[in-house]
Enzyme design. Structure first.
Site, PDB file in Angstrom:
ATOM      1  N   GLY A 175       0.813  -1.220   0.000  1.00  0.00           N
ATOM      2  CA  GLY A 175       0.000   0.000   0.000  1.00  0.00           C
ATOM      3  C   GLY A 175       0.839   1.259   0.000  1.00  0.00           C
ATOM      4  O   GLY A 175       0.612   2.161   0.804  1.00  0.00           O
ATOM      5  N   ALA A 176       1.790   1.349  -0.932  1.00  0.00           N
ATOM      6  CA  ALA A 176       2.771   2.439  -0.890  1.00  0.00           C
ATOM      7  C   ALA A 176       2.553   3.504  -1.949  1.00  0.00           C
ATOM      8  O   ALA A 176       3.431   4.343  -2.152  1.00  0.00           O
ATOM      9  CB  ALA A 176       4.179   1.865  -1.020  1.00  0.00           C
ATOM     10  N   ASN A 177       1.405   3.508  -2.616  1.00  0.00           N
ATOM     11  CA  ASN A 177       1.230   4.537  -3.644  1.00  0.00           C
ATOM     12  C   ASN A 177       0.577   5.809  -3.129  1.00  0.00           C
ATOM     13  O   ASN A 177       0.399   6.773  -3.864  1.00  0.00           O
ATOM     14  CB  ASN A 177       0.457   3.986  -4.860  1.00  0.00           C
ATOM     15  CG  ASN A 177      -0.919   3.462  -4.515  1.00  0.00           C
ATOM     16  OD1 ASN A 177      -1.500   3.830  -3.502  1.00  0.00           O
ATOM     17  ND2 ASN A 177      -1.444   2.586  -5.358  1.00  0.00           N
ATOM     18  N   GLY A 206      -0.578   8.056   0.944  1.00  0.00           N
ATOM     19  CA  GLY A 206      -0.641   8.067   2.407  1.00  0.00           C
ATOM     20  C   GLY A 206       0.660   7.751   3.097  1.00  0.00           C
ATOM     21  O   GLY A 206       1.750   8.103   2.634  1.00  0.00           O
ATOM     22  N   GLY A 212       2.177   4.900   3.506  1.00  0.00           N
ATOM     23  CA  GLY A 212       3.054   4.006   2.765  1.00  0.00           C
ATOM     24  C   GLY A 212       3.919   4.745   1.773  1.00  0.00           C
ATOM     25  O   GLY A 212       5.113   4.462   1.627  1.00  0.00           O
ATOM     26  N   TYR A 218     -13.750  -3.737  11.104  1.00  0.00           N
ATOM     27  CA  TYR A 218     -12.418  -3.149  10.932  1.00  0.00           C
ATOM     28  C   TYR A 218     -11.578  -3.366  12.185  1.00  0.00           C
ATOM     29  O   TYR A 218     -10.403  -3.755  12.106  1.00  0.00           O
ATOM     30  CB  TYR A 218     -12.551  -1.651  10.645  1.00  0.00           C
ATOM     31  CG  TYR A 218     -11.233  -0.910  10.636  1.00  0.00           C
ATOM     32  CD1 TYR A 218     -10.276  -1.171   9.666  1.00  0.00           C
ATOM     33  CD2 TYR A 218     -10.936   0.049  11.609  1.00  0.00           C
ATOM     34  CE1 TYR A 218      -9.058  -0.499   9.646  1.00  0.00           C
ATOM     35  CE2 TYR A 218      -9.724   0.723  11.599  1.00  0.00           C
ATOM     36  CZ  TYR A 218      -8.790   0.442  10.616  1.00  0.00           C
ATOM     37  OH  TYR A 218      -7.597   1.102  10.609  1.00  0.00           O
TER      38      TYR A 218
END
Length: 313
Positions: free
Chosen positions: A25-27, A29, A31, A182
């Site tokens: 999830g690094a694209n 925020g 990340g 969640y």
């Protein structure tokens, strides 16, 4: 504690040249900010993301900021699809010779209506917990050979739900609640990490360190991407207050856990300011039910069966 960490700034590290960090999830925020901070110190960053188009744009932004030689790479992976996780892990093992840290950063949150992954799991548990469990297991030997780390990015949201695992209806076939589901998914991630710590210690495999952290309350697209309208509106209002920090500040705990020495494993790192939402990074409050041993063991055994992976430790 170094003075720079007291100030909330990760300026205490030296060069990270020669080190490789995998980030899910690094694209965007935290990340994305974690990748930027690590690349700025000379590290190699491998992004494990679902969306190729968004990742291409993210890599372009990183290269514009850090220079065309920034050592950043992309392997497509959808945590909500265990076949995709297996394919991505195979590609990592083919193309990434060392893993200094696997940062389990990606997540979906407060999904308003119950959805299932392609494998039949409640979407938040399937993405946040099962996907990362399988990824860590498939890459563990490479992490171990590298003397690397596993960093699990959890959430203060683990306190919002039942404070245990709902084994009798783990996929929420009845009475679905976005927040409770969640919360269970993030608690499951923490329990996985703490149980892994115990299993590594019992097997005398102390070369791999496992850390758990959270970003506090940070300005990211997490809520706006998967949350319902009311949740999105509430968070938008929060962003106008001092109770929300930047995405870069939210990335500090995971970067610290991936790079800094002398940290405790049975801990929960994150902001230490007001309500532990914002502020300097340090060791925060860890509720005892997050490492309830019988629940952790039962969850591990159940997850091995669900993910189709038996760890040999």
């Amino acid at each position: 504690m170094p003075s720079a960490r007291k100030a909330g700034l990760p300026t205490v590290w030296g060069s990270l040249a020669g080190k490789t960090y995998l980030i899910t999830g690094a694209n965007s925020g935290t990340g994305f900010e974690a990748a930027r901070l690590l690349l700025a110190r000379g590290a190699r960053a491998v992004m494990l993301n679902r969306n190729a188009e968004k990742t291409t744009a993210a890599i372009e932004r990183l290269k514009q900021a850090l220079g065309s030689n920034a050592d950043v790479h992309f392997i497509r992976m959808d945590l909500g699809d265990l076949a995709s996780v297996r394919a991505a892990a195979k590609e990592v093992l083919r193309s990434v010779p060392r893993i200094d840290a696997l940062i389990c950063n990606a997540a979906i949150a407060q999904v308003p209506e119950r959805k299932l992954t392609v494998d039949g799991f409640e979407s938040q548990l399937g993405t946040n917990h099962y996907g990362h469990f399988l990824l860590c297991g498939l890459l563990f030997e490479r992490i171990e050979v590298s003397g690397g780390r596993i960093v699990v990015v959890a959430s203060l949201g683990y306190k919002m739900g039942l404070r245990t695992i709902r084994f009798d209806d783990i996929n929420w076939d009845k009475g679905y609640s976005a927040n409770a589901a969640y919360s269970q998914s993030k608690l499951a991630q923490m329990m996985f990490a703490y149980e892994l710590q115990d299993r590594l210690a019992a097997a005398n495999k102390t070369g791999v360190k496992v850390y758990v952290c959270h970003p506090g309350s940070s300005r990211t697209s997490l809520i706006t991407t998967s949350g319902g309208l009311l949740t999105r509106m509430t968070f938008w209002l929060m962003t106008k207050t001092p109770m929300v920090q930047t995405a870069e500040q939210g990335a500090y705990p995971e970067v610290m856990c991936a790079t800094e020495d002398g940290l405790e494993q049975r801990a929960f790192y994150g902001p230490t300011g007001r309500m532990e939402f914002v502020g300097p990074v340090g060791m925060g409050t860890l509720e005892p039910y997050a490492h309830d041993k019988p629940v952790m063991k039962k969850l591990w055994d159940m997850t091995e069966k669900a993910a189709g992976l038996s760890w040999s430790l």
